[in-house]
Design an enzyme around this catalytic site. Sequence first.
Site, PDB file in Angstrom:
ATOM      1  N   ASP A 142       0.863  -1.173   0.000  1.00 41.11           N
ATOM      2  CA  ASP A 142       0.000   0.000   0.000  1.00 41.11           C
ATOM      3  C   ASP A 142       0.902   1.225   0.000  1.00 41.11           C
ATOM      4  O   ASP A 142       1.858   1.302   0.772  1.00 41.11           O
ATOM      5  CB  ASP A 142      -0.855  -0.018   1.274  1.00 41.11           C
ATOM      6  CG  ASP A 142      -2.287   0.400   1.031  1.00 41.11           C
ATOM      7  OD1 ASP A 142      -2.471   1.514   0.534  1.00 41.11           O
ATOM      8  OD2 ASP A 142      -3.187  -0.379   1.360  1.00 41.11           O
ATOM      9  N   ASP A 168      -3.245   4.709  -2.279  1.00 36.07           N
ATOM     10  CA  ASP A 168      -4.322   5.215  -1.430  1.00 36.07           C
ATOM     11  C   ASP A 168      -4.874   6.551  -1.968  1.00 36.07           C
ATOM     12  O   ASP A 168      -4.093   7.429  -2.361  1.00 36.07           O
ATOM     13  CB  ASP A 168      -3.751   5.429  -0.015  1.00 36.07           C
ATOM     14  CG  ASP A 168      -4.833   5.657   1.021  1.00 36.07           C
ATOM     15  OD1 ASP A 168      -5.690   4.777   1.187  1.00 36.07           O
ATOM     16  OD2 ASP A 168      -4.816   6.727   1.674  1.00 36.07           O
ATOM     17  N   GLU A 176      -6.601   3.530  -5.867  1.00 32.88           N
ATOM     18  CA  GLU A 176      -7.865   3.606  -5.137  1.00 32.88           C
ATOM     19  C   GLU A 176      -8.577   4.874  -5.590  1.00 32.88           C
ATOM     20  O   GLU A 176      -8.113   5.990  -5.318  1.00 32.88           O
ATOM     21  CB  GLU A 176      -7.645   3.659  -3.618  1.00 32.88           C
ATOM     22  CG  GLU A 176      -8.977   3.559  -2.890  1.00 32.88           C
ATOM     23  CD  GLU A 176      -9.023   4.190  -1.506  1.00 32.88           C
ATOM     24  OE1 GLU A 176      -9.936   3.874  -0.743  1.00 32.88           O
ATOM     25  OE2 GLU A 176      -8.156   5.034  -1.190  1.00 32.88           O
ATOM     26  N   HIS A 234     -11.282  -3.208   3.090  1.00 32.51           N
ATOM     27  CA  HIS A 234     -11.272  -2.886   4.520  1.00 32.51           C
ATOM     28  C   HIS A 234     -12.044  -1.608   4.853  1.00 32.51           C
ATOM     29  O   HIS A 234     -12.018  -1.176   6.001  1.00 32.51           O
ATOM     30  CB  HIS A 234      -9.823  -2.758   4.977  1.00 32.51           C
ATOM     31  CG  HIS A 234      -9.122  -1.633   4.274  1.00 32.51           C
ATOM     32  ND1 HIS A 234      -8.801  -1.679   2.925  1.00 32.51           N
ATOM     33  CD2 HIS A 234      -8.721  -0.419   4.703  1.00 32.51           C
ATOM     34  CE1 HIS A 234      -8.230  -0.550   2.582  1.00 32.51           C
ATOM     35  NE2 HIS A 234      -8.168   0.240   3.637  1.00 32.51           N
ATOM     36  N   ASP A 235     -12.674  -1.000   3.865  1.00 29.26           N
ATOM     37  CA  ASP A 235     -13.437   0.229   4.105  1.00 29.26           C
ATOM     38  C   ASP A 235     -14.932   0.041   3.896  1.00 29.26           C
ATOM     39  O   ASP A 235     -15.699   0.995   4.062  1.00 29.26           O
ATOM     40  CB  ASP A 235     -12.970   1.338   3.144  1.00 29.26           C
ATOM     41  CG  ASP A 235     -11.552   1.790   3.425  1.00 29.26           C
ATOM     42  OD1 ASP A 235     -11.138   1.771   4.595  1.00 29.26           O
ATOM     43  OD2 ASP A 235     -10.853   2.154   2.450  1.00 29.26           O
TER      44      ASP A 235
HETATM   45  C1  NOJ Z   1      -8.392   4.969   2.108  1.00 27.80           C
HETATM   46  C2  NOJ Z   1      -8.064   3.783   2.952  1.00 27.80           C
HETATM   47  O1  NOJ Z   1      -8.493   2.616   2.325  1.00 27.80           O
HETATM   48  C3  NOJ Z   1      -8.726   4.027   4.295  1.00 27.80           C
HETATM   49  O2  NOJ Z   1      -8.696   2.879   5.095  1.00 27.80           O
HETATM   50  C4  NOJ Z   1      -8.046   5.192   4.936  1.00 27.80           C
HETATM   51  O3  NOJ Z   1      -8.690   5.505   6.160  1.00 27.80           O
HETATM   52  C5  NOJ Z   1      -8.080   6.421   4.037  1.00 27.80           C
HETATM   53  N1  NOJ Z   1      -7.765   6.122   2.669  1.00 27.80           N
HETATM   54  C6  NOJ Z   1      -7.086   7.438   4.486  1.00 27.80           C
HETATM   55  O4  NOJ Z   1      -5.790   7.017   4.164  1.00 27.80           O
END
Ligand code: NOJ
Length: 537
Positions: free
Chosen positions: A98, A200, A263, A324-325
């Site tokens: 990441d 990210d 992302e 994970h989000d």
């Molecule tokens: C996206 C990530 O997937 C998330 O988990 C994170 O909190 C935010 N970006 C900030 O980096």
Amino acid sequence: MSYAWWQRGVVYQIYPRSFRDSNGDGIGDLRGILERLDYCVSLGIDAVWLAPVFASPMADFGYDVSDYTNIHPMFGTLPLFDELLLEVKKRGLKLILDYVPNHTSDQHPWFRESRGSQDNPKRDWYLWHDPAADGGPPNNWLSNFGGSAWQFDERTGQYYYHAFLKEQPDLNWRNPQVRAAMHDVLRFWLRRGVDGFRVDVLWNLIKDDQWRDNPPNPAYQPGQPPHHNQIPLYTSDRPEMRQIVAGLRRVTDEFADRILIGEIYLPVERLVAYYGSNLDGVQLPFNFQLLQSAWDARGIARLIDEYEGKLPPGGWPNWVLGNHDNPRILSRVGVSQARVAAMLLLTLRGTPTMYYGDEIGMDNVPIPPGRVQDPFEKNVPGLGLGRDPCRTPMQWDGSANAGFSVAEPWLPVSDDYTEVNVQSEDADRQSILALYRWLLTLRRSHPALSVGKYEPVATTGHLLAFVREAQGQRLLVALNFGADPYELSLDSISSTARVLLSTHLDREPGTPIQGLGLRGNEGVIAELSGVCCGGLK
Ligand code: NOJ
């Protein structure tokens, strides 16, 4: 035609804190991952993506990096990372890290220097601004984690911008020194041999240089995250992103066969711009549509066609079912449809990304108030926005803590772990784990599934069907999104067909079929042969 590993392959996301704890502190670590690499091989995936394992105060569980070129002691050491990488390679897998370029931790030495004084050489590495006339924040920009995105710094009398927590100040990507330093971070890991990066919040790196207010969002609904109250016109997807992305790509292209996965949460027409005008952007701008759409055959058929239609020439598609989000797929579609979802993910054209635990049917886990960890949930409570439920420990077996750790895990283990776990599903030939393994095996042995063409089949109601085709081999994928049976006539697409796989894992492979009688919640892959009568509709 030859294809890159990331075009044929399947990515498996590991959330390191929750995969396997080897040292008994209740938090997963690199040694734990290393000890479970053979499990990854047994699944049949090709690449492992690790969410951040770098030095970090963990305000946002590693997405607040304080040293980009070191491993957090909680996860291990740099030599252990190298050992892991070696073991990954030995098994023929790839490793994706990441990369968190939008912001650092407020404990990063760059930010500590930057906040030292207004004339510090690193001041311009971050986004500092004078207060508005009334002493308040410079403009209306909102943080993704609640409240204003501006934090006042008493000592130097200015505000700094943070798109997430105040502990995550945004870097200034307009500054060439920042770009150079962050490019070197990529090179550090590329030289060690990593195969690529998931980047990210890629679409957020550049902010408006005139600091204009974001407009209000007329479509905002109460219950949505507070920052959705605005259209992030001036804080994301800015025109300058094209050069920034191309710059990142030039760095990874200094090394052979590496990949960038972005992302990016944007509508498809804007998402595809991240492939770059000459495919000089990221190879895979994450396509999150399956995470965000209602689970409905017609709607999903439409979005697949739209996506296929909007890809630039040569742009390689990709699909994501969980991360994970976001809530776990099982919590969204239920146990029966989770199998259909698995078949969809692993048969669509493009690179699939799986999320650890989905392959054994892990569900979102309710988190008691006293055990909430996610800063998003803490800052914006009560809306059900917290991400802890999808980040709970991997369920390995029926022993204490699901075999994840000998200690109390950092997040609760699901109550269902005595049944939903790798060990018991290994022993069950009809488990969802067995289904995932079959799907991955078929994908590997049938180029039609990994790199073949995609042709939609006209259907109605709850059925979604398409044909994948390569080297003269044609595979029909028929997915029943409903609970009622569905009769699919094969007349228009083939004279004969043989079943290869059912999501129920109870059809004899190779059985010839005339028409396809799908049971409720069943998905089937069948090989088509014979003269095609009339072609695909
Ligand atoms: C996206 C990530 O997937 C998330 O988990 C994170 O909190 C935010 N970006 C900030 O980096």
